[in-house]
Design a protein around this motif. Structure first.
Motif, mmCIF file in Angstrom:
data_model
loop_
_atom_site.group_PDB
_atom_site.id
_atom_site.type_symbol
_atom_site.label_atom_id
_atom_site.label_comp_id
_atom_site.label_asym_id
_atom_site.label_seq_id
_atom_site.Cartn_x
_atom_site.Cartn_y
_atom_site.Cartn_z
ATOM 1 N N HIS A 1 5.855 1.198 -4.407
ATOM 2 C CA HIS A 1 4.863 1.188 -3.263
ATOM 3 C C HIS A 1 5.196 2.544 -2.276
ATOM 4 O O HIS A 1 6.475 2.758 -2.243
ATOM 5 C CB HIS A 1 4.974 -0.294 -2.428
ATOM 6 N N VAL B 1 3.639 -8.068 -6.206
ATOM 7 C CA VAL B 1 3.272 -7.478 -4.923
ATOM 8 C C VAL B 1 3.692 -7.977 -3.932
ATOM 9 O O VAL B 1 4.512 -7.285 -3.062
ATOM 10 C CB VAL B 1 1.593 -7.252 -4.501
ATOM 11 N N CYS C 1 1.603 0.505 -9.812
ATOM 12 C CA CYS C 1 1.602 1.193 -8.195
ATOM 13 C C CYS C 1 0.627 0.177 -7.416
ATOM 14 O O CYS C 1 -0.440 -0.265 -7.916
ATOM 15 C CB CYS C 1 1.063 2.566 -8.265
ATOM 16 N N THR C 2 0.940 0.402 -6.134
ATOM 17 C CA THR C 2 0.039 -0.339 -5.170
ATOM 18 C C THR C 2 -0.930 1.044 -4.920
ATOM 19 O O THR C 2 -0.959 1.960 -5.364
ATOM 20 C CB THR C 2 0.644 -0.508 -3.846
ATOM 21 N N THR D 1 -0.945 -2.697 -9.921
ATOM 22 C CA THR D 1 -0.128 -3.828 -9.866
ATOM 23 C C THR D 1 -0.927 -4.844 -10.637
ATOM 24 O O THR D 1 -1.852 -5.224 -10.734
ATOM 25 C CB THR D 1 0.207 -4.053 -8.344
ATOM 26 N N ASN E 1 6.776 -6.048 -1.728
ATOM 27 C CA ASN E 1 6.563 -6.078 -0.230
ATOM 28 C C ASN E 1 7.994 -6.582 0.413
ATOM 29 O O ASN E 1 8.140 -5.915 1.323
ATOM 30 C CB ASN E 1 5.400 -6.878 0.342
#
Length: 173
Positions: free
Chosen positions: A32, A110, A5-6, A104, A114
């Motif tokens: 995210h 990431v 997870c972010t 992450t 995104n």
């Protein structure tokens, strides 16, 4: 299933952190969470294939039932892109019994996550949200049929096809 997870999602869920080696793990995902129109938009991305699941309107109460919710969304998304029921059940039935969380693992993942969030957000912004369901199947389908590239555009593929390749390897074991 292991979800990395972010910080935004970790702060929202506050899970127990579990260290887990996810290199070449078919059950490793990144996730995210962002706010859109006052509600939470959650995007999950499969680490190996970049297969994406999109949820809108997630609340803390949904997190308690998150594992079955993700399994159902995964089955629905796989069915939407043309997987057979046999392939779907092979993947879903062999899942680890528990859901684990961690931070992450790399900036590359990431960045890829995104990009998936950006594409899902775009699709939901253009076509709207499905207010009847937390799972946003149309946004997931859009992301999974979109060409993605790696290594400075040297390697390009469709997430649904890459997941199929990994699933075929998984089924051969």
């Amino acid at each position: 299933m292991h979800i990395q997870c972010t910080k935004a999602l970790l702060d929202y869920v506050k899970p127990n952190i579990t260290e887990h080696n996810t290199d070449n793990d078919i059950y490793a995902w990144h996730a995210h969470l962002i706010k859109r129109s006052g509600k939470n938009l959650l995007v999950l991305m499969h680490d190996l294939s970049r297969f994406t699941l999109v949820f809108y309107g997630i609340k803390k109460t949904h997190i308690k039932e998150f594992y079955p919710m993700v399994s159902v969304a995964m089955a629905n998304s796989m069915l939407d892109v043309g997987f057979t029921p046999k392939e779907i059940s092979a993947y879903i039935d062999a899942q680890p019994e528990t859901l684990t969380f961690n931070k992450t693992k790399s900036r590359i993942m990431v960045a890829r996550l995104n990009k998936a969030v950006e594409m899902a957000d775009h699709k939901l912004g253009v076509d709207g949200y499905n207010p009847d369901c937390i799972e946003q199947a149309h946004a997931s389908l859009f992301c999974n049929e979109l060409l993605v590239c790696e290594d400075n555009y040297k390697v390009c593929y469709y997430p649904k096809e890459k997941l199929r390749e990994y699933l075929e390897l998984f089924l051969d074991k």
